[in-house]
Scaffold this active site. Structure first.
Site, PDB file in Angstrom:
ATOM      1  CG  ASP A 137      23.009  37.405  40.952  1.00  9.56           C
ATOM      2  OD1 ASP A 137      22.509  38.386  40.391  1.00  9.56           O
ATOM      3  OD2 ASP A 137      22.328  36.513  41.502  1.00  9.56           O
ATOM      4  CG  ASP A 151      19.707  41.719  42.469  1.00  7.72           C
ATOM      5  OD1 ASP A 151      18.646  41.564  41.835  1.00  7.72           O
ATOM      6  OD2 ASP A 151      20.598  40.856  42.524  1.00  7.72           O
TER       7      ASP A 151
END
Length: 202
Positions: A137, A151
């Site tokens: 991330d 995402d």
């Protein structure tokens, strides 16, 4: 239940229209997967874990994080379970694509499939090991959470699915008629009124 066919679905799974919709779905999922993995490769090469680069004040930044859980660091330490869940999502989308008859659904499922595959690849191939890998991330949203391109695709897909469901558009391209939607709304109102009256009498 009465239906209309705004998207003109075709019965044969090999029809030109259905092939075109499947190509749309596969192309979008492939583009999301490639963009997700390339952006993660860039983040690994350009960012230092834990250090944040501000892009839009404190609202948006870049921060490298290795996430063994789901979004918002939920279910940390349950990577095996999340790997299985992601695999199930991929299988469900692939099976659902056999009935695709709507361009909007092709876009939604393409985004969902690409996002699920993007994070699934991380869990399968990254450290600490197969099916236990940590997701990369790097997009930091204020102080709320850190995510990635996969995402974003999943969230957009979820919003599209909710909108399509609200409009009564089915995956095969058929659409609930206005009369059906109005009847359902009237039934909900009648149920609510009956419940309210019952509660008052009680």
């Amino acid at each position: 239940m009465p239906t209309t066919t705004d998207d003109q679905p075709d019965a044969p799974s090999t029809s030109p229209r259905r092939r075109a919709l499947l190509i749309t779905l596969v192309s979008i999922s492939g583009a999301v997967l490639v963009l997700d993995q390339l952006s993660k490769a860039w983040a690994l090469a350009s960012l230092v874990e834990g250090e944040r680069r501000e892009l839009v004040g404190n609202l948006l930044g870049l921060q490298l994080v290795f996430n063994s859980g789901a979004a918002l660091s939920i279910a940390t330490g349950m990577t095996w379970v999340l790997t299985i869940v992601a695999t199930v999502v991929v299988v469900i989308v692939v099976r659902a694509s056999r009935r695709i008859g709507s361009r909007a659904w092709a876009v939604a499922l393409g985004l969902l499939l690409g996002g699920a595959l993007g994070n699934l690849v991380d869990r399968l191939v990254r450290d600490p090991g197969f099916a236990q890998g940590e997701v990369v991330d790097f997009i930091a949203y204020a102080d709320w959470f850190v995510g990635n391109v996969a995402d974003i695709a999943i969230v957009v897909a979820a919003v599209l699915v909710v909108i399509l469901a609200a409009l009564g558009i089915h995956i095969d391209g058929t659409r609930d008629s206005r009369e059906t939607l109005d009847a359902d709304a009237d039934a909900d109102d009648e149920t609510a009124t009956t419940t309210s009256t019952t509660e008052q009498n009680a």
